[in-house]
Design an enzyme around this catalytic site. Sequence first.
Site, PDB file in Angstrom:
ATOM      1  N   ASP A  11      -9.658   3.661 -41.821  1.00  0.00           N
ATOM      2  CA  ASP A  11     -10.647   3.197 -41.143  1.00  0.00           C
ATOM      3  C   ASP A  11     -11.253   3.771 -40.131  1.00  0.00           C
ATOM      4  O   ASP A  11     -10.660   4.842 -39.721  1.00  0.00           O
ATOM      5  CB  ASP A  11     -10.081   1.676 -40.618  1.00  0.00           C
ATOM      6  CG  ASP A  11     -10.824   0.885 -39.809  1.00  0.00           C
ATOM      7  OD1 ASP A  11     -11.907   0.799 -40.192  1.00  0.00           O
ATOM      8  OD2 ASP A  11     -10.423   0.499 -38.808  1.00  0.00           O
ATOM      9  N   ASP A  13     -12.865   2.542 -36.655  1.00  0.00           N
ATOM     10  CA  ASP A  13     -12.748   1.931 -35.320  1.00  0.00           C
ATOM     11  C   ASP A  13     -11.412   1.756 -35.141  1.00  0.00           C
ATOM     12  O   ASP A  13     -10.875   1.090 -35.943  1.00  0.00           O
ATOM     13  CB  ASP A  13     -13.881   0.653 -35.430  1.00  0.00           C
ATOM     14  CG  ASP A  13     -15.145   1.318 -35.296  1.00  0.00           C
ATOM     15  OD1 ASP A  13     -15.730   1.618 -34.401  1.00  0.00           O
ATOM     16  OD2 ASP A  13     -15.765   1.098 -36.278  1.00  0.00           O
ATOM     17  N   ASP A 167      -6.141  -0.686 -38.646  1.00  0.00           N
ATOM     18  CA  ASP A 167      -5.302  -1.101 -37.247  1.00  0.00           C
ATOM     19  C   ASP A 167      -5.598  -2.600 -37.221  1.00  0.00           C
ATOM     20  O   ASP A 167      -5.398  -3.108 -36.043  1.00  0.00           O
ATOM     21  CB  ASP A 167      -6.068  -0.316 -36.306  1.00  0.00           C
ATOM     22  CG  ASP A 167      -7.465  -0.683 -35.827  1.00  0.00           C
ATOM     23  OD1 ASP A 167      -8.177  -0.781 -36.915  1.00  0.00           O
ATOM     24  OD2 ASP A 167      -7.773  -1.110 -34.598  1.00  0.00           O
TER      25      ASP A 167
END
Length: 207
Positions: A11, A13, A167
């Site tokens: 990922d 961000d 996250d």
Amino acid sequence: MIQGVRGIIFDCDGVLLDSRPANLAYYNAVLTQMGVAAIAADDGELSQLCHTAASSQVFAVLLGEERVEDAMARAAALDFRQFLPYLTPEPGVSETLGALQKRYPLALATNRTRGVESLLAHFGLDGYFRAVVTSSDVARPKPAPDMLKLAGASLGLEPAELLFVGDSPVDREAARQAGIPFAAYKDGVTGDVSVGSFSDLLTLLGG
């Protein structure tokens, strides 16, 4: 150490970049244009939405479906460079990606819709990824599995041969639906394995 990994999907961000302040500034710039109150950094639910969801999903929640098209047009007109000062690369990201690239094909799967290549280039991260998949490339953004399936296919690997590093619960659900093992980055979510830093990720992979 984790076994059987032949390729890694990241990922963007919250993993490669600490982007919460930038994401909030981006959405608030559009909201301000549209006469809507800005989202506060301490508004946990809406702030998290701005950090994890695709733009169309964020605007649908904040403004209603009938205003999404207008909001997306305003967002497209923004110069993303104004938000670069709000972005910070995660510690050790370049060194870790460089080490992993020697052993694994890497891909990026992000709910961002545009400017990803320019963003990666700005921080010197553009040379590490064999495939970059954004929400513009698929019918459904995360938490649907479309993006991860496309990234995996681009690397020529089966789901069980991959590791997705994310996250958020959105990332975890996308990994679950795609059948890809999930590495939870930092403490915002749980996963099949957890890593607190890029150094931990190298250790996990036997680096």
